[in-house]
Design an enzyme around this catalytic site. Structure first.
Site, PDB file in Angstrom:
ATOM      1  N   GLY A   1       0.850  -1.200   0.000  1.00  0.00           N
ATOM      2  CA  GLY A   1       0.000   0.000   0.000  1.00  0.00           C
ATOM      3  C   GLY A   1       0.881   1.244   0.000  1.00  0.00           C
ATOM      4  O   GLY A   1       1.865   1.305   0.726  1.00  0.00           O
TER       5      GLY A   1
ATOM      6  N   ARG B   1       1.001  -5.071  -4.925  1.00  0.00           N
ATOM      7  CA  ARG B   1       1.170  -6.226  -4.029  1.00  0.00           C
ATOM      8  C   ARG B   1       1.305  -7.421  -4.968  1.00  0.00           C
ATOM      9  O   ARG B   1       0.455  -7.640  -5.810  1.00  0.00           O
ATOM     10  CB  ARG B   1      -0.051  -6.410  -3.138  1.00  0.00           C
ATOM     11  CG  ARG B   1      -0.385  -5.176  -2.274  1.00  0.00           C
ATOM     12  CD  ARG B   1      -1.487  -5.529  -1.292  1.00  0.00           C
ATOM     13  NE  ARG B   1      -2.181  -4.365  -0.772  1.00  0.00           N
ATOM     14  CZ  ARG B   1      -1.780  -3.638   0.264  1.00  0.00           C
ATOM     15  NH1 ARG B   1      -0.658  -3.935   0.880  1.00  0.00           N
ATOM     16  NH2 ARG B   1      -2.490  -2.620   0.688  1.00  0.00           N
TER      17      ARG B   1
ATOM     18  N   ASP C   1       5.329  -4.501   6.123  1.00  0.00           N
ATOM     19  CA  ASP C   1       5.710  -5.830   6.574  1.00  0.00           C
ATOM     20  C   ASP C   1       5.881  -6.854   5.434  1.00  0.00           C
ATOM     21  O   ASP C   1       6.909  -7.528   5.332  1.00  0.00           O
ATOM     22  CB  ASP C   1       4.609  -6.282   7.559  1.00  0.00           C
ATOM     23  CG  ASP C   1       4.843  -7.655   8.096  1.00  0.00           C
ATOM     24  OD1 ASP C   1       5.685  -7.778   8.988  1.00  0.00           O
ATOM     25  OD2 ASP C   1       4.200  -8.604   7.595  1.00  0.00           O
TER      26      ASP C   1
ATOM     27  N   THR D   1       4.492   2.616   5.203  1.00  0.00           N
ATOM     28  CA  THR D   1       3.088   2.223   5.426  1.00  0.00           C
ATOM     29  C   THR D   1       2.450   3.247   6.355  1.00  0.00           C
ATOM     30  O   THR D   1       3.104   3.736   7.280  1.00  0.00           O
ATOM     31  CB  THR D   1       2.958   0.821   6.051  1.00  0.00           C
ATOM     32  OG1 THR D   1       1.607   0.657   6.530  1.00  0.00           O
ATOM     33  CG2 THR D   1       3.892   0.580   7.215  1.00  0.00           C
TER      34      THR D   1
ATOM     35  N   ASP E   1       0.293   2.495   8.441  1.00  0.00           N
ATOM     36  CA  ASP E   1      -0.255   1.766   9.596  1.00  0.00           C
ATOM     37  C   ASP E   1       0.546   1.893  10.897  1.00  0.00           C
ATOM     38  O   ASP E   1       0.037   1.594  11.968  1.00  0.00           O
ATOM     39  CB  ASP E   1      -0.395   0.270   9.261  1.00  0.00           C
ATOM     40  CG  ASP E   1      -1.375   0.021   8.122  1.00  0.00           C
ATOM     41  OD1 ASP E   1      -2.226   0.893   7.878  1.00  0.00           O
ATOM     42  OD2 ASP E   1      -1.281  -1.042   7.476  1.00  0.00           O
TER      43      ASP E   1
ATOM     44  N   ASP F   1       2.823  -0.052  11.888  1.00  0.00           N
ATOM     45  CA  ASP F   1       2.792  -1.393  12.491  1.00  0.00           C
ATOM     46  C   ASP F   1       4.119  -2.132  12.320  1.00  0.00           C
ATOM     47  O   ASP F   1       4.155  -3.357  12.386  1.00  0.00           O
ATOM     48  CB  ASP F   1       1.641  -2.216  11.878  1.00  0.00           C
ATOM     49  CG  ASP F   1       1.789  -2.403  10.373  1.00  0.00           C
ATOM     50  OD1 ASP F   1       2.651  -1.744   9.753  1.00  0.00           O
ATOM     51  OD2 ASP F   1       1.037  -3.213   9.799  1.00  0.00           O
TER      52      ASP F   1
ATOM     53  N   ARG G   1      -4.987  -1.848   9.507  1.00  0.00           N
ATOM     54  CA  ARG G   1      -4.884  -3.309   9.524  1.00  0.00           C
ATOM     55  C   ARG G   1      -5.081  -3.832  10.948  1.00  0.00           C
ATOM     56  O   ARG G   1      -6.087  -3.503  11.557  1.00  0.00           O
ATOM     57  CB  ARG G   1      -3.518  -3.753   8.997  1.00  0.00           C
ATOM     58  CG  ARG G   1      -3.612  -4.672   7.819  1.00  0.00           C
ATOM     59  CD  ARG G   1      -2.237  -4.977   7.280  1.00  0.00           C
ATOM     60  NE  ARG G   1      -2.061  -4.359   6.000  1.00  0.00           N
ATOM     61  CZ  ARG G   1      -2.535  -4.856   4.868  1.00  0.00           C
ATOM     62  NH1 ARG G   1      -3.212  -5.978   4.876  1.00  0.00           N
ATOM     63  NH2 ARG G   1      -2.356  -4.232   3.743  1.00  0.00           N
TER      64      ARG G   1
HETATM   65  O1  F6P Z   1      -1.437  -1.202   4.858  1.00  0.00           O
HETATM   66  C1  F6P Z   1      -2.007  -0.002   4.449  1.00  0.00           C
HETATM   67  C2  F6P Z   1      -3.494  -0.141   4.282  1.00  0.00           C
HETATM   68  O2  F6P Z   1      -4.011   1.121   3.901  1.00  0.00           O
HETATM   69  C3  F6P Z   1      -4.260  -0.684   5.481  1.00  0.00           C
HETATM   70  O3  F6P Z   1      -4.470   0.272   6.481  1.00  0.00           O
HETATM   71  C4  F6P Z   1      -5.516  -1.196   4.829  1.00  0.00           C
HETATM   72  O4  F6P Z   1      -6.090  -2.226   5.586  1.00  0.00           O
HETATM   73  C5  F6P Z   1      -5.018  -1.702   3.500  1.00  0.00           C
HETATM   74  O5  F6P Z   1      -3.779  -1.062   3.261  1.00  0.00           O
HETATM   75  C6  F6P Z   1      -5.933  -1.447   2.338  1.00  0.00           C
HETATM   76  O6  F6P Z   1      -5.410  -2.104   1.230  1.00  0.00           O
HETATM   77  P1  F6P Z   1      -5.809  -1.798  -0.271  1.00  0.00           P
HETATM   78  O7  F6P Z   1      -5.296  -0.431  -0.628  1.00  0.00           O
HETATM   79  O8  F6P Z   1      -5.152  -2.861  -1.055  1.00  0.00           O
HETATM   80  O9  F6P Z   1      -7.304  -1.819  -0.324  1.00  0.00           O
END
Ligand code: F6P
Length: 318
Positions: free
Chosen positions: A11, A72, A103, A125, A127, A129, A171
């Site tokens: 992300g 991803r 991660d 990120t 997050d 995390d 997350r």
């Molecule tokens: O890891 C970053 C994040 O924005 C999280 O907070 C969220 O759960 C996820 O990515 C959303 O993923 P995507 O952009 O693939 O919908």
């Protein structure tokens, strides 16, 4: 001459551009040849490299997103995918790869490292995390976006005497909800790391309205539940008028904060220093305002915990 590639993966987050710029410009200042890989590990497997000079990274410092784009990639998790990527790197004579991501991206970086590519991680990120860093890239900007959104919601909730239940990203980590919640003076914070007592929350909100409050704000981290479900539950338990709001991807955009720009500039600078010293297989972070680094193994062996003190600060302020 050292050849270094940089990529962004997973992300996106605000400040990734600033990090790329710092890696590239510091690398160039040291006489290294710099490359960007488009679309993360997917681009590495597809041989999607671009040569980066100083001009290619101008005008991006203050832009959200990542101009290299991100992805991803499931295919990169396979030995075949990794072999392809390594072949392209070897053909180009690139020995060093800087991976900006979270991660999952660090797992990919570690796989490359184990197969002889000198790899580095920068914590990209929103997050927050990743263990062994106080901040991840974009987290501070996201806090500002979420805090502004809560301010907007408060205005309309006050006019209608409502409870706003706001769902933040993160997350499995409650940091966005916790810190934006503190910054916004919300009435309740629901995060995955702490078991919530919804009956008590509903009773406290009701008591607040009975004392004359015109609005109440509740923030929930996505890892702890859905705004819609929690809003319904609070309404059933308290009889208050509630409205759920899912902030969604708006949290991942916007111009990076000064903090994100400065700390990514420092990290990008530092990673080139580590390359010069041939310290390899490490991810960088910021701890007590110092740029630090740890091996990927150390990072994966460390549990990411919520800051208990901050949670206590919130508790004592409501
Ligand atoms: O890891 C970053 C994040 O924005 C999280 O907070 C969220 O759960 C996820 O990515 C959303 O993923 P995507 O952009 O693939 O919908």
């Amino acid at each position: 001459m050292k050849k270094i590639a940089v990529l962004t993966s997973g992300g996106d987050s605000q400040g990734m551009n600033s990090a790329i710029r710092a890696v590239v410009r510091t690398g160039l200042s040291n006489g290294f040849e710099m490359f960007g890989v488009r679309k993360g590990f997917k681009g590495l497997m597809n041989n999607d490299f671009i040569k980066l000079g100083s001009k290619e990274v101008s005008d991006i410092l203050y832009r959200g997103g990542t101009f290299l784009q991100s992805a991803r990639s499931e295919a990169f998790k396979t030995p075949e995918g990794q072999a392809k990527a390594i072949e392209h790197l070897k053909n180009k004579g690139i020995d060093y790869v800087v991976v900006i991501g979270g991660d999952g991206s660090y797992r990919g970086a570690q796989a490359l490292q184990r197969q002889g590519i000198k790899t580095y991680g920068l914590p990209g990120t929103i997050d927050n995390d990743i263990p062994l860093t106080d901040y991840t890239i974009g987290f501070d900007t996201t806090l500002n976006v979420v805090t502004d959104a809560i301010g907007n919601l408060r205005d309309t909730m006050s006019s209608h005497e409502r409870v706003s239940v706001i769902e933040a990203m993160g997350r499995n980590c409650g940091d966005i909800a916790l810190q934006a919640g503190i910054a916004s003076g919300v009435d309740a914070i629901i995060i995955p790391e702490v078991k919530a007592d919804i009956n008590k929350i509903a009773a406290d909100l009701k008591a607040g309205f009975e004392r004359g409050k015109s609005h109440s704000m509740v923030i929930v981290a996505e890892g702890a539940g859905k705004a819609e479900d929690i809003a319904k539950e609070i309404k059933t338990l308290s009889g208050l008028d509630t409205r759920p709001t899912v902030l969604g991807h708006i949290q991942r955009g916007g111009t990076p904060s000064v903090f994100d720009r400065v700390f990514t500039s420092r990290m990008g600078h530092e990673v080139i220093d580590l390359i010069k010293q041939d310290i390899v297989g490490v991810a960088l972070g910021i701890e007590s305002n110092k740029i630090t680094y740890h091996t990927f193994d150390e990072i994966f062996a460390t549990e990411n915990k919520i800051n208990d003190h901050l949670y206590q600060v919130f508790q004592d302020l409501i």
